[in-house]
Motif scaffolding. Sequence first.
Motif, PDB file in Angstrom:
ATOM      1  N   GLU A 152       2.821 -33.803  43.764  1.00 37.63           N
ATOM      2  CA  GLU A 152       2.048 -34.854  44.432  1.00 37.63           C
ATOM      3  C   GLU A 152       1.343 -34.334  45.685  1.00 37.63           C
ATOM      4  O   GLU A 152       0.132 -34.510  45.838  1.00 37.63           O
ATOM      5  CB  GLU A 152       2.963 -36.039  44.774  1.00 37.63           C
ATOM      6  N   GLU A 167       0.859 -31.162  46.564  1.00 40.56           N
ATOM      7  CA  GLU A 167      -0.041 -30.082  46.168  1.00 40.56           C
ATOM      8  C   GLU A 167      -1.366 -30.650  45.677  1.00 40.56           C
ATOM      9  O   GLU A 167      -2.434 -30.137  46.021  1.00 40.56           O
ATOM     10  CB  GLU A 167       0.592 -29.236  45.066  1.00 40.56           C
ATOM     11  N   SER A 168      -1.307 -31.714  44.896  1.00 38.84           N
ATOM     12  CA  SER A 168      -2.505 -32.347  44.371  1.00 38.84           C
ATOM     13  C   SER A 168      -3.378 -32.900  45.500  1.00 38.84           C
ATOM     14  O   SER A 168      -4.602 -32.729  45.496  1.00 38.84           O
ATOM     15  CB  SER A 168      -2.114 -33.463  43.404  1.00 38.84           C
ATOM     16  N   TRP A 209     -10.817 -28.757  47.622  1.00 36.65           N
ATOM     17  CA  TRP A 209     -12.011 -28.798  46.772  1.00 36.65           C
ATOM     18  C   TRP A 209     -13.114 -29.632  47.401  1.00 36.65           C
ATOM     19  O   TRP A 209     -14.295 -29.325  47.252  1.00 36.65           O
ATOM     20  CB  TRP A 209     -11.664 -29.324  45.384  1.00 36.65           C
ATOM     21  N   HIS A 242     -10.613 -25.389  37.263  1.00 36.85           N
ATOM     22  CA  HIS A 242      -9.228 -25.824  37.061  1.00 36.85           C
ATOM     23  C   HIS A 242      -9.148 -26.816  35.904  1.00 36.85           C
ATOM     24  O   HIS A 242      -8.277 -26.709  35.039  1.00 36.85           O
ATOM     25  CB  HIS A 242      -8.667 -26.456  38.336  1.00 36.85           C
ATOM     26  N   SER A 243     -10.068 -27.774  35.870  1.00 35.53           N
ATOM     27  CA  SER A 243     -10.079 -28.763  34.782  1.00 35.53           C
ATOM     28  C   SER A 243     -10.261 -28.080  33.434  1.00 35.53           C
ATOM     29  O   SER A 243      -9.609 -28.444  32.445  1.00 35.53           O
ATOM     30  CB  SER A 243     -11.188 -29.794  35.005  1.00 35.53           C
ATOM     31  N   TRP A 261      -3.238 -20.507  43.616  1.00 34.67           N
ATOM     32  CA  TRP A 261      -4.255 -21.567  43.692  1.00 34.67           C
ATOM     33  C   TRP A 261      -5.101 -21.462  44.954  1.00 34.67           C
ATOM     34  O   TRP A 261      -6.253 -21.892  44.965  1.00 34.67           O
ATOM     35  CB  TRP A 261      -3.609 -22.947  43.624  1.00 34.67           C
ATOM     36  N   MET A 313      -4.917 -29.864  47.296  1.00 38.27           N
ATOM     37  CA  MET A 313      -5.968 -29.226  46.511  1.00 38.27           C
ATOM     38  C   MET A 313      -7.215 -30.111  46.463  1.00 38.27           C
ATOM     39  O   MET A 313      -8.340 -29.597  46.553  1.00 38.27           O
ATOM     40  CB  MET A 313      -5.475 -28.912  45.095  1.00 38.27           C
ATOM     41  N   ASP A 314      -7.040 -31.417  46.369  1.00 33.38           N
ATOM     42  CA  ASP A 314      -8.182 -32.323  46.378  1.00 33.38           C
ATOM     43  C   ASP A 314      -8.974 -32.160  47.675  1.00 33.38           C
ATOM     44  O   ASP A 314     -10.203 -32.076  47.657  1.00 33.38           O
ATOM     45  CB  ASP A 314      -7.712 -33.765  46.190  1.00 33.38           C
ATOM     46  N   ARG A 349     -12.759 -27.034  41.273  1.00 37.63           N
ATOM     47  CA  ARG A 349     -12.116 -28.167  40.587  1.00 37.63           C
ATOM     48  C   ARG A 349     -12.476 -28.142  39.094  1.00 37.63           C
ATOM     49  O   ARG A 349     -11.635 -28.366  38.236  1.00 37.63           O
ATOM     50  CB  ARG A 349     -12.581 -29.483  41.223  1.00 37.63           C
ATOM     51  N   GLY A 366       0.018 -28.622  36.020  1.00 43.64           N
ATOM     52  CA  GLY A 366      -0.335 -29.589  37.051  1.00 43.64           C
ATOM     53  C   GLY A 366       0.298 -29.272  38.396  1.00 43.64           C
ATOM     54  O   GLY A 366       1.160 -28.412  38.522  1.00 43.64           O
ATOM     55  N   PHE A 367      -0.147 -29.999  39.380  1.00 43.59           N
ATOM     56  CA  PHE A 367       0.356 -29.856  40.735  1.00 43.59           C
ATOM     57  C   PHE A 367       1.383 -30.939  41.019  1.00 43.59           C
ATOM     58  O   PHE A 367       1.348 -32.010  40.411  1.00 43.59           O
ATOM     59  CB  PHE A 367      -0.790 -30.022  41.744  1.00 43.59           C
TER      60      PHE A 367
END
Length: 126
Positions: free
Chosen positions: A8, A10-11, A18, A79-80, A58, A14-15, A76, A5-6
């Motif tokens: 906070e 980073e998330s 994407w 990655h999932s 990433w 990345m969101d 995305r 996981g990333f």
Amino acid sequence: MGARGFGELESVIMDRMWNLGPDTSTTVRAVFDELIAERDIAYTTVMSTMDNLHTKGWLARERDGKAYRYWPTLTREEHSADVMQEALDGGGRPELVLGYFVEQIGPEGSARLRAALRRPPKRFKK
């Protein structure tokens, strides 16, 4: 590159990356300009986080004048899928992990999974 996981920030980054869509790149400045409208954050924090995401594999980047342009190395969905594979590989007995997963996703999700499994394997267009 692992599927872990990333953090906070980073998330969040990345969101946003994407959400730009496939074959779209952006700069640290553009991401910073979006984030500063929502939170108190320093440009250098965004820059170092995006650099870290590049170092971890990433994000890819190329020079654009004095700055870099960044883009995700995976979609995305890819990655999932990596996260799901990591869960199967490290979560105990795969058949039990899958069984619990199917229980959690309910009838509608289970039907979508069965339909996906009936389709022949193919490489999806990014």
